[in-house]
Write a protein that holds these residues in place. Sequence first.
Motif, PDB file in Angstrom:
ATOM      1  N   ILE A 187      59.959  12.310  -7.492  1.00 54.22           N
ATOM      2  CA  ILE A 187      61.084  13.084  -8.028  1.00 54.22           C
ATOM      3  C   ILE A 187      62.082  12.169  -8.709  1.00 54.22           C
ATOM      4  O   ILE A 187      62.603  12.468  -9.803  1.00 54.22           O
ATOM      5  CB  ILE A 187      61.753  13.892  -6.902  1.00 54.22           C
ATOM      6  CG1 ILE A 187      60.800  15.002  -6.415  1.00 54.22           C
ATOM      7  CG2 ILE A 187      63.068  14.503  -7.374  1.00 54.22           C
ATOM      8  CD1 ILE A 187      61.315  15.758  -5.202  1.00 54.22           C
ATOM      9  N   PHE A 188      62.351  11.030  -8.091  1.00 51.10           N
ATOM     10  CA  PHE A 188      63.303  10.080  -8.672  1.00 51.10           C
ATOM     11  C   PHE A 188      62.795   9.568 -10.018  1.00 51.10           C
ATOM     12  O   PHE A 188      63.543   9.481 -11.001  1.00 51.10           O
ATOM     13  CB  PHE A 188      63.516   8.921  -7.691  1.00 51.10           C
ATOM     14  CG  PHE A 188      64.420   7.842  -8.212  1.00 51.10           C
ATOM     15  CD1 PHE A 188      63.886   6.657  -8.718  1.00 51.10           C
ATOM     16  CD2 PHE A 188      65.796   8.007  -8.220  1.00 51.10           C
ATOM     17  CE1 PHE A 188      64.711   5.668  -9.196  1.00 51.10           C
ATOM     18  CE2 PHE A 188      66.625   7.019  -8.699  1.00 51.10           C
ATOM     19  CZ  PHE A 188      66.073   5.840  -9.211  1.00 51.10           C
ATOM     20  N   ILE A 189      61.477   9.206 -10.078  1.00 54.13           N
ATOM     21  CA  ILE A 189      60.901   8.711 -11.330  1.00 54.13           C
ATOM     22  C   ILE A 189      60.945   9.795 -12.404  1.00 54.13           C
ATOM     23  O   ILE A 189      61.261   9.537 -13.568  1.00 54.13           O
ATOM     24  CB  ILE A 189      59.464   8.243 -11.093  1.00 54.13           C
ATOM     25  CG1 ILE A 189      59.458   7.014 -10.180  1.00 54.13           C
ATOM     26  CG2 ILE A 189      58.757   7.939 -12.399  1.00 54.13           C
ATOM     27  CD1 ILE A 189      58.074   6.584  -9.741  1.00 54.13           C
ATOM     28  N   LEU A 190      60.677  11.063 -12.033  1.00 48.50           N
ATOM     29  CA  LEU A 190      60.702  12.163 -12.987  1.00 48.50           C
ATOM     30  C   LEU A 190      62.110  12.375 -13.533  1.00 48.50           C
ATOM     31  O   LEU A 190      62.310  12.597 -14.734  1.00 48.50           O
ATOM     32  CB  LEU A 190      60.190  13.446 -12.308  1.00 48.50           C
ATOM     33  CG  LEU A 190      60.085  14.681 -13.219  1.00 48.50           C
ATOM     34  CD1 LEU A 190      59.127  14.419 -14.370  1.00 48.50           C
ATOM     35  CD2 LEU A 190      59.638  15.882 -12.401  1.00 48.50           C
ATOM     36  N   ALA A 191      63.099  12.288 -12.644  1.00 53.36           N
ATOM     37  CA  ALA A 191      64.485  12.449 -13.086  1.00 53.36           C
ATOM     38  C   ALA A 191      64.871  11.365 -14.081  1.00 53.36           C
ATOM     39  O   ALA A 191      65.534  11.621 -15.096  1.00 53.36           O
ATOM     40  CB  ALA A 191      65.415  12.439 -11.872  1.00 53.36           C
ATOM     41  N   CYS A 192      64.480  10.139 -13.800  1.00 50.54           N
ATOM     42  CA  CYS A 192      64.781   9.035 -14.723  1.00 50.54           C
ATOM     43  C   CYS A 192      64.117   9.263 -16.068  1.00 50.54           C
ATOM     44  O   CYS A 192      64.697   9.007 -17.127  1.00 50.54           O
ATOM     45  CB  CYS A 192      64.327   7.716 -14.109  1.00 50.54           C
ATOM     46  SG  CYS A 192      65.289   7.208 -12.673  1.00 50.54           S
ATOM     47  N   ALA A 193      62.870   9.747 -16.043  1.00 51.46           N
ATOM     48  CA  ALA A 193      62.151   9.992 -17.290  1.00 51.46           C
ATOM     49  C   ALA A 193      62.844  11.066 -18.112  1.00 51.46           C
ATOM     50  O   ALA A 193      62.972  10.959 -19.337  1.00 51.46           O
ATOM     51  CB  ALA A 193      60.699  10.394 -16.969  1.00 51.46           C
TER      52      ALA A 193
END
Length: 668
Positions: A609-615
């Motif tokens: 989720i964190f990686i998706l938010a950053c993307a």
Amino acid sequence: MDWNVECPLKCACYIGRLDTENFKQVMKIVNCTNAGLFLIPQNLSSSTEALIVSSNSIKDLNLPPRMRQLKYLDVSNNKVTTFDKQIQKLIQLRNLNLHSNFITTLRNGQFSGLKYLINLDLSKNKLRYIEKHAFGGLNYVQRLNLEDNNLNTLENQWFVGMPSLKWLYLSRNVLRELRSGVFDTSNHLDTISFTENKIRNIENNAFFGLEQLATLDLSNNNILSIPSKSFLKLPNLKKLNFDGNPIYRLVRETFCNLNVSVLSLSYMPHLSVIEEGAFANLTKLISLQLHDNQKLVFIDPNAFENIPSLRNLYIHNNRLRVLPHKIIQSLPSIKVCHFYSNLLHCDCNIDWMVNDILSKNHTSIMYDGAMLICYTPPSRYGLPIVSLPQTNQTQNCVPMTIPIYDKNYEVSIGEELRLECHATGVPEPNITWMLPNGSMLSQSIKYNRIEVKDKFILIVRHLQKSDSGLYACQATNSEGFDISETLVKVINKPIRIIALPSTLNYITITWNGTKYWSMISDYQIHYREAKSRVNYRIVHLSPYSRRYTFSNLKSYTSYEFCIVYVYSTEVYPVDCINATSGKALDYLPGITSVNTKAVAAVITIVVMIFILACAVMVVRKFKRRKSYNSTTDEEDTFVTTQIPLENVYQPNTYMCSSKTSLIRAQEQ
């Protein structure tokens, strides 16, 4: 003899007799031993028949071309790690010595082309991996030495390409088992040495196919019992060596119906008892080595059955108290018996030895009778038995117990107690076991938790606190009795509970000591509020459990947790602690164990989720910048006329410099 040829520096070139263990022949020899070489000389005569470059610093085995006459190659004690394909062109090579190098791997076809090779020495390298067909094409190899390497397994395919193999040396590797079928194509093997490996398991068909095997050395491994069935596949076995293995006892028919002539069972650190019939139907046995077993205290008088050819019996340097005359009487061909350096008990049991040594009518079978010294009784300690008087009639003597246990034992609750006791005396004594509760057992029985096996072994299973006390073995005959005792104390398991820190309405406990659970039938956790009189709630534990989490507890409340051992209806607490819960939260009721897979899954989801938010953030910023860069001049003019200059010019923003330049250009 001189050999008129150009000879490399620091080497000797001559015609002479090569005389080694495996090779003896007059040859044209180039000897570069200890010449300080880093490479094999390339100016060798093509007529060279023997090349010796041992004890140098050669790393790569690069041979010069046209060495087709070479029959003997010694590259031992170098630093060789690789060798090129030129070696495969040595079609006349008979002996290849690569002892003491740094070779780690052998690839498929490594020696292809050496079709007349007879001796291959790869000992004392760093070999860890040999591909299945590394020895392919070695049709005439008779001797293969792989000692002192790091091999941990054997492959059947290694030996398929060596149908003439007779001598195989595998000592001092790290082999742990011998699997079935490894040698099923090696029907010419005469000798195999496995000494000083870590072999623990030998499968029943491990030696299948070795019909011609004559010598098998399994000494100094980790073999706990003799794999009798596997030897039945060896009809021509003559010498068998089991020295130095951690075998505790030789049971009935351990060695039965074998054709061995020499059998060695010496230097065993744990061997204590040789049972009745352990050596049976060994019709070709000539020499038996049973010496230097520092715990061997008893050989059953009937241990030897149908051993008609035994001539030499070596049973010195043990801890034997007697040598029953019945053993010697059961060996009709016995010529020499070595029995010195034992703990000899000098009573009527040794009368036959005294008579044999002092007799003038025949040659004594006792080797060096003057070395047979009395150890007990105290009145005869240190006396040579030859100083004792002869007797012409059979005498009786009181029994002597031979306990195979210590004077004291501390055993954990739930485990098993096993005591063994033998006895000697004339007439033969009876053995009775005495228990702490006063019970006396004299026959082979099995009742509840207690078993007497073959009259000599007492077994008490699932020990309880009430089993603590004095156990005794009593030997009795018409002349008297003898008793040996041991004090047994049954204690709790060395398991301790630890409460982990917690601030919520749950408590997690963990414990150590699960390695002591091997003999346990049932462990449980009992818990309740501290100082409460209500019944305990119970959790059953598996042997692999190490922690539990108790949830839905009352907040700020002290609880008592106990690990207990349960046998039948008896409950034995092992360890207890008190732990206090923290602030109450809404958790699912009941008891749950911590699931590491679930925790890993949650962490993975959070990270994704964190990686998706950053993307998403990066994409949005990119789109904004792209939109700004694609606007027309008119759109820029419209925007700037509607927005005051002071709102646009903000030097601390990341786009201020380009906007400001645009506005200034319009004003000009």
